[in-house]
Write an enzyme that holds these catalytic residues in place. Structure first.
Site, PDB file in Angstrom:
ATOM      1  N   LYS A 178       0.844  -1.203   0.000  1.00  0.00           N
ATOM      2  CA  LYS A 178       0.000   0.000   0.000  1.00  0.00           C
ATOM      3  C   LYS A 178       0.876   1.250   0.000  1.00  0.00           C
ATOM      4  O   LYS A 178       1.457   1.621   1.014  1.00  0.00           O
ATOM      5  CB  LYS A 178      -0.916   0.047   1.225  1.00  0.00           C
ATOM      6  CG  LYS A 178      -1.993   1.125   1.027  1.00  0.00           C
ATOM      7  CD  LYS A 178      -2.565   1.667   2.318  1.00  0.00           C
ATOM      8  CE  LYS A 178      -1.694   2.673   2.998  1.00  0.00           C
ATOM      9  NZ  LYS A 178      -1.452   3.926   2.242  1.00  0.00           N
ATOM     10  N   GLU A 253      10.028   0.657  10.272  1.00  0.00           N
ATOM     11  CA  GLU A 253      11.095   1.624   9.962  1.00  0.00           C
ATOM     12  C   GLU A 253      10.483   3.004  10.149  1.00  0.00           C
ATOM     13  O   GLU A 253       9.632   3.426   9.360  1.00  0.00           O
ATOM     14  CB  GLU A 253      11.577   1.458   8.516  1.00  0.00           C
ATOM     15  CG  GLU A 253      12.244   0.140   8.224  1.00  0.00           C
ATOM     16  CD  GLU A 253      13.577  -0.037   8.905  1.00  0.00           C
ATOM     17  OE1 GLU A 253      14.113   0.961   9.441  1.00  0.00           O
ATOM     18  OE2 GLU A 253      14.074  -1.161   8.924  1.00  0.00           O
ATOM     19  N   CYS A 287      14.038   9.982   6.239  1.00  0.00           N
ATOM     20  CA  CYS A 287      14.064   9.505   7.627  1.00  0.00           C
ATOM     21  C   CYS A 287      15.453   9.654   8.220  1.00  0.00           C
ATOM     22  O   CYS A 287      15.607   9.901   9.398  1.00  0.00           O
ATOM     23  CB  CYS A 287      13.619   8.058   7.682  1.00  0.00           C
ATOM     24  SG  CYS A 287      14.550   7.015   6.561  1.00  0.00           S
ATOM     25  N   GLU A 384      11.197  15.577  14.633  1.00  0.00           N
ATOM     26  CA  GLU A 384      11.514  15.388  13.216  1.00  0.00           C
ATOM     27  C   GLU A 384      10.756  16.450  12.413  1.00  0.00           C
ATOM     28  O   GLU A 384       9.528  16.417  12.353  1.00  0.00           O
ATOM     29  CB  GLU A 384      11.078  13.980  12.794  1.00  0.00           C
ATOM     30  CG  GLU A 384      11.513  13.617  11.403  1.00  0.00           C
ATOM     31  CD  GLU A 384      11.071  12.227  11.003  1.00  0.00           C
ATOM     32  OE1 GLU A 384       9.951  11.822  11.342  1.00  0.00           O
ATOM     33  OE2 GLU A 384      11.863  11.537  10.331  1.00  0.00           O
TER      34      GLU A 384
HETATM   35  P1  NAD Z   1       2.810   8.283   7.883  1.00  0.00           P
HETATM   36  O1  NAD Z   1       3.089   7.399   9.031  1.00  0.00           O
HETATM   37  O2  NAD Z   1       1.805   9.332   8.021  1.00  0.00           O
HETATM   38  O3  NAD Z   1       2.377   7.439   6.588  1.00  0.00           O
HETATM   39  C1  NAD Z   1       3.156   6.383   6.103  1.00  0.00           C
HETATM   40  C2  NAD Z   1       2.248   5.373   5.432  1.00  0.00           C
HETATM   41  O4  NAD Z   1       1.368   4.822   6.399  1.00  0.00           O
HETATM   42  C3  NAD Z   1       1.361   5.939   4.319  1.00  0.00           C
HETATM   43  O5  NAD Z   1       1.217   4.964   3.301  1.00  0.00           O
HETATM   44  C4  NAD Z   1       0.022   6.133   5.039  1.00  0.00           C
HETATM   45  O6  NAD Z   1      -1.066   6.093   4.146  1.00  0.00           O
HETATM   46  C5  NAD Z   1       0.022   4.945   5.969  1.00  0.00           C
HETATM   47  N1  NAD Z   1      -0.797   5.081   7.179  1.00  0.00           N
HETATM   48  C6  NAD Z   1      -1.101   6.209   7.867  1.00  0.00           C
HETATM   49  N2  NAD Z   1      -1.878   5.914   8.938  1.00  0.00           N
HETATM   50  C7  NAD Z   1      -2.071   4.572   8.931  1.00  0.00           C
HETATM   51  C8  NAD Z   1      -2.778   3.664   9.780  1.00  0.00           C
HETATM   52  N3  NAD Z   1      -3.448   4.075  10.853  1.00  0.00           N
HETATM   53  N4  NAD Z   1      -2.749   2.351   9.480  1.00  0.00           N
HETATM   54  C9  NAD Z   1      -2.061   1.906   8.402  1.00  0.00           C
HETATM   55  N5  NAD Z   1      -1.393   2.712   7.554  1.00  0.00           N
HETATM   56  C10 NAD Z   1      -1.374   4.034   7.820  1.00  0.00           C
HETATM   57  O7  NAD Z   1       4.218   8.869   7.510  1.00  0.00           O
HETATM   58  P2  NAD Z   1       4.555   9.994   6.451  1.00  0.00           P
HETATM   59  O8  NAD Z   1       4.486  11.291   7.154  1.00  0.00           O
HETATM   60  O9  NAD Z   1       3.780   9.799   5.227  1.00  0.00           O
HETATM   61  O10 NAD Z   1       6.065   9.599   6.119  1.00  0.00           O
HETATM   62  C11 NAD Z   1       7.118  10.227   6.697  1.00  0.00           C
HETATM   63  C12 NAD Z   1       7.662   9.400   7.851  1.00  0.00           C
HETATM   64  O11 NAD Z   1       8.245   8.191   7.370  1.00  0.00           O
HETATM   65  C13 NAD Z   1       8.746  10.123   8.569  1.00  0.00           C
HETATM   66  O12 NAD Z   1       8.579  10.034   9.950  1.00  0.00           O
HETATM   67  C14 NAD Z   1      10.002   9.391   8.133  1.00  0.00           C
HETATM   68  O13 NAD Z   1      11.059   9.495   9.019  1.00  0.00           O
HETATM   69  C15 NAD Z   1       9.508   8.003   7.962  1.00  0.00           C
HETATM   70  N6  NAD Z   1      10.390   7.225   7.078  1.00  0.00           N
HETATM   71  C16 NAD Z   1      11.179   6.256   7.647  1.00  0.00           C
HETATM   72  C17 NAD Z   1      12.046   5.527   6.866  1.00  0.00           C
HETATM   73  C18 NAD Z   1      12.936   4.469   7.478  1.00  0.00           C
HETATM   74  O14 NAD Z   1      13.447   3.635   6.756  1.00  0.00           O
HETATM   75  N7  NAD Z   1      13.113   4.460   8.780  1.00  0.00           N
HETATM   76  C19 NAD Z   1      12.121   5.770   5.495  1.00  0.00           C
HETATM   77  C20 NAD Z   1      11.309   6.759   4.954  1.00  0.00           C
HETATM   78  C21 NAD Z   1      10.436   7.479   5.773  1.00  0.00           C
END
Ligand code: NAD
Length: 490
Positions: A178, A253, A287, A384
């Site tokens: 997804k 992650e 991230c 962050e």
């Molecule tokens: P987010 O958590 O809002 O969303 C990430 C994904 O989760 C999206 O596909 C979203 O639709 C989905 N999602 C949101 N709520 C959900 C729920 N309740 N149940 C299931 N899925 C859900 O994060 P974001 O703001 O879109 O992304 C940025 C974040 O991702 C930052 O915190 C960044 O550090 C992190 N990130 C981490 C890594 C790593 O490898 N550690 C890599 C890239 C990004």
């Protein structure tokens, strides 16, 4: 080259592009211009049901009968297909995310390498046999965990999809992926390419949709055996709760607030431009962005001035211009959040040395921003920001540097710059982070485990270890003794 504008993207389920049962087709816009980009189907619960059923059927059918050598060949074929379609994929990703195409090209190269690495790593999947004493013969089998539900964010849609798909497929799992609803295009194209190169229908399914509804439904789905999530720490916590009933395997992650530690004895001519790249790459929406630069006190003022100068020289603009080094942020709403952090920082006493004001116009631009006079307790040093904002914090000595580096809830990455390699390695042991780079800004390499300590999550990506997260170990024990057991003596 306008590859996307005219096209409507369906969901990718069972090896086909299909209409969503939800009926929802969403208009996507380009964050750098605000102009329409494409239309994409959004999955609802019935679509997730269909995708999980397709994945289950493939898991128990064609994919189960596909030997490891053939899985390896298919992973290589998908790597070839990504390379062959790199121009289209690069433009799609750049326009959908607003990211500089020069960055996207580097990410595409890694996407190809990820599939190649796991195509080879399949050879390492093996059980073991060892003497356990007496007449017992023991061996273990490695079996795929099953259907993997994988959820990825918007900042690296293609690369995150390849990080997730490649180990899962190598291990023999099938996948329901997804993507974020704002950035589904390259993941959907990847699903199509997987089908084109011969992955059996249902092995790779791609269902973009909203997180709290479609994403949460996928996580809770009884047909999903393992969840792999990349995203924010807050959502990671929610997913952990959702995975508790019924209990599911889970890897997370999550976010980061990674330090870049510059000692006075570092080669500053290398460390400073590298520090600028380490936070402003992808407009800070990474991230592992090294968003805290910790500087040994005697060179603090000098580093602040040079870092601000470097930040001011970064070429910001049209993501499709090959000269551009930093594109837009993902949306104007996100840009406003980032700016809110800068204002909070100023309110707490930080000084904006360069940047600090949102760009004008419809595009979600924000300039590379350097905040000085920051201490480790400030909001901008703890949270962050996920934008092109770096906080510069002074430290006194090695111990102080490690203390400040570790004084956040995250532990994803750290970079250390010093000419004293013994000091670099001492710091590497003291810092609580999944990866520590010494005199080197880069972060992700196929074959080198990547992941978090503390609230940056658990589990590792990109490494051989990752395969284990998609495998079950089954122990088989056989008595070779002719003597009956009859333990109760009945
Ligand atoms: P987010 O958590 O809002 O969303 C990430 C994904 O989760 C999206 O596909 C979203 O639709 C989905 N999602 C949101 N709520 C959900 C729920 N309740 N149940 C299931 N899925 C859900 O994060 P974001 O703001 O879109 O992304 C940025 C974040 O991702 C930052 O915190 C960044 O550090 C992190 N990130 C981490 C890594 C790593 O490898 N550690 C890599 C890239 C990004």
């Amino acid at each position: 080259m306008a590859v996307a504008t005219e096209r409507e993207y369906g969901l990718h389920i069972g090896g086909e592009s299909v209409e969503p049962a939800s009926g929802e087709i969403r208009d996507l816009t380009e964050p750098a211009t605000g102009a329409p980009l494409a239309r994409a189907a959004m999955a609802g619960e019935a679509d997730v049901d269909r995708a999980v059923a397709a994945a289950r059927e493939a898991l128990d059918g064609a994919w189960a009968k596909t030997p490891p050598t053939e899985r390896s060949r298919l992973l290589h074929a998908l790597a070839d297909a990504i390379a062959a379609n790199r121009k289209e994929l690069a433009e799609l990703e750049s326009r959908n995310v607003g990211k500089a195409i020069s960055s996207v090209k580097a990410e595409l190269f890694q996407a190809v390498e990820n599939f190649r690495f796991y195509a080879s790593a399949i050879a390492s999947i093996a059980g073991r046999s060892n003497p356990v004493g007496g007449s017992l013969l023991f061996y273990s089998l490695k079996e795929p965990v099953g259907v993997a539900g994988q959820i990825v964010p918007w900042n690296y849609p293609l690369m995150m999809a390849t990080w997730k798909l490649s180990p899962a497929l190598a291990a023999g799992c099938t996948v329901v992926l997804k993507p974020d609803p704002a950035t589904p295009l390259t993941a959907l194209r990847l699903g199509e390419l997987a089908t084109e190169v011969g992955f059996p229908p249902g092995v790779v399914n791609v269902v973009p949709g909203d997180g709290p509804t479609t994403g949460a439904y996928l996580v809770r789905h009884p047909g999903v055996d393992k969840v792999a999530f990349t995203g924010s720490t807050r959502t990671g916590g929610e997913i952990m709760r959702l995975c508790s009933e019924p209990i599911k395997r889970l890897t997370l992650e999550l976010g980061g607030k990674s330090p870049n530690i510059l000692f006075a004895d570092a080669d500053l001519a290398d460390a400073i431009p590298s520090a600028a790249w380490s936070v402003f790459y992808a407009a800070g929406q990474s991230c592992e962005a090294r968003s805290r630069v910790l500087v040994e006190a005697p060179v603090y003022d000098d580093v602040v001035a040079q870092l601000a100068d470097a930040a001011g020289r970064i070429k910001v603009g049209d993501p499709l211009d090959p000269e551009t080094q930093m594109g837009s942020l993902i949306s104007t709403a996100h840009r406003d959040r980032v700016h809110g952090y800068v204002e909070t920082g100023q309110g707490e006493g930080a000084e904006v040395v360069t940047g600090g004001a949102p760009g004008a116009g419809a595009g979600a631009f924000y300039p590379p921003t350097v905040l000085a006079k920051v201490n480790g307790e400030m909001t901008v040093a703890q949270e962050e920001i996920f934008g092109p904002v770096v906080t510069v914090i002074p430290f006194e000595d090695e111990r102080d540097a490690a203390r400040i580096a570790n004084d956040v809830r995250y532990g994803l990455f750290a970079t250390v710059w010093t000419k004293d390699s013994a000091k670099g390695h001492r710091l590497a042991r003291r810092i609580k982070a999944g990866t520590v780079g010494i005199n080197m800004p880069y972060t992700a390499f196929p074959g080198i485990p990547f992941g978090g300590y503390k609230q940056s999550g658990f589990g590792r990506e990109l490494g051989l270890e990752t395969l284990e997260l998609y495998l079950e170990t089954k122990s088989v024990i056989h008595s070779t003794s002719p003597k009956p057991f009859n333990p109760f003596g009945l």
